[in-house]
Write an enzyme that holds these catalytic residues in place. Structure first.
Site, PDB file in Angstrom:
ATOM      1  N   HIS A  89     -98.551 -56.342  58.557  1.00 16.37           N
ATOM      2  CA  HIS A  89     -99.224 -56.767  57.326  1.00 16.37           C
ATOM      3  C   HIS A  89     -99.462 -55.519  56.480  1.00 16.37           C
ATOM      4  O   HIS A  89    -100.231 -54.638  56.873  1.00 16.37           O
ATOM      5  CB  HIS A  89    -100.550 -57.456  57.657  1.00 16.37           C
ATOM      6  CG  HIS A  89    -101.336 -57.870  56.441  1.00 16.37           C
ATOM      7  ND1 HIS A  89    -102.587 -58.443  56.546  1.00 16.37           N
ATOM      8  CD2 HIS A  89    -101.080 -57.801  55.120  1.00 16.37           C
ATOM      9  CE1 HIS A  89    -103.042 -58.713  55.324  1.00 16.37           C
ATOM     10  NE2 HIS A  89    -102.152 -58.316  54.456  1.00 16.37           N
ATOM     11  N   HIS A 143     -87.722 -47.065  48.310  1.00 14.69           N
ATOM     12  CA  HIS A 143     -86.332 -47.076  48.787  1.00 14.69           C
ATOM     13  C   HIS A 143     -86.230 -46.680  50.274  1.00 14.69           C
ATOM     14  O   HIS A 143     -86.912 -45.777  50.747  1.00 14.69           O
ATOM     15  CB  HIS A 143     -85.469 -46.120  47.956  1.00 14.69           C
ATOM     16  CG  HIS A 143     -85.856 -44.683  48.147  1.00 14.69           C
ATOM     17  ND1 HIS A 143     -85.353 -43.910  49.151  1.00 14.69           N
ATOM     18  CD2 HIS A 143     -86.742 -43.920  47.471  1.00 14.69           C
ATOM     19  CE1 HIS A 143     -85.892 -42.713  49.091  1.00 14.69           C
ATOM     20  NE2 HIS A 143     -86.749 -42.680  48.085  1.00 14.69           N
TER      21      HIS A 143
END
Ligand SMILES: CC(C)(COP(=O)(O)OP(=O)(O)OC[C@H]1O[C@@H](n2cnc3c(N)ncnc32)[C@H](O)[C@@H]1OP(=O)(O)O)[C@@H](O)C(=O)NCCC(=O)NCCS
Length: 212
Positions: free
Chosen positions: A147, A138
């Site tokens: 990446h 979250h």
């Protein structure tokens, strides 16, 4: 089915084909080096041209960059910009088995791969790879051109700068901030925020190689 052109025909491209087909795209073909034109990356998926052919597909398909990166995202960024300059649309591709919260946002050209999880309040930038089995918790913020590689845990409220690579199965503790242009080796545990450019690794992750 939405038509899609993939740019880069290596191993990462194979994984993205798997993702894109599951997401309902129809892959028109792959662009790569001139000497590889005509080769198949996977059965039925041919290299049909080079990145100089991008303008020819602008009105026919969306694009996604399918070259992976570990230490250096320069080629991915160059190709992303080339598509934009040609007026092309970068696709946001989410695998059928990935879960992306309706309260999360994901940028253009970003691929969320199989079994990844992006939780509520997370924000993910452009041309990012959220690789297989990654968990983005979250309110985490992932900047452009990153990446996050296979199996990594980015915990709640973490903030990752542009052009960062996080190696496989790394863990970022809650509220960690990672500066731009940082590489984190596979299996690292990042317990404190880091900002100096370079390569970090281990548990706890420490700087191993300083950027020149
Ligand atoms: C971080 C990484 C890119 C560094 O590669 P490199 O530039 O070739 O660096 P080196 O192997 O020379 O390592 C430099 C130092 O960091 C250490 N190191 C590198 N990766 C490490 C890791 N994952 N864990 C612990 N130490 C690590 C090396 O032991 C070396 O330390 P030393 O100087 O004390 O001997 C590479 O080790 C790595 O983790 N690659 C990511 C693999 C991955 O996740 N792939 C997934 C793709 S989807």
């Amino acid at each position: 089915m939405r038509p899609l052109i993939l740019i880069g025909g290596g191993g990462h491209c194979k994984s993205v084909i798997e993702v894109a087909e599951s997401a309902g795209y129809s892959i028109l073909g792959i662009l790569d080096m001139l000497e590889d034109v005509g080769n198949e990356v996977l059965p039925g998926h041919k290299i049909i041209g080079t990145d100089d052919d991008i303008p020819a597909y602008v009105y026919k398909a969306e694009f996604v960059i399918t070259i992976g990166f570990i230490k250096n995202p320069t080629i991915r960024i160059k190709l992303f910009n080339k598509v934009k300059e040609a007026g092309g649309k970068l696709a946001t591709v989410v695998a059928s088995t990935a879960y992306v919260s309706k309260y999360a946002t994901i940028g253009e050209g970003t691929v969320v791969m199989h079994n990844a999880f992006v939780n509520a309040g997370a924000q993910i930038g452009n041309n990012v790879i959220i690789n297989t089995f990654v968990n983005i918790e979250h309110d985490a913020y992932i900047s452009d051109q990153c990446h996050i590689s296979t199996g990594t845990m980015v915990n709640g409220d973490c903030k990752i700068g542009e052009r960062v690579f996080i190696g496989s199965q790394s863990v970022l503790a809650n509220c960690i901030s990672i500066g731009e242009d940082i590489v984190v080796g596979s299996g690292s545990v990042v317990r404190k925020s880091i900002s100096e450019k370079g390569i970090y690794a281990g548990n706890p992750a420490i700087i191993k190689v300083r950027a020149k």
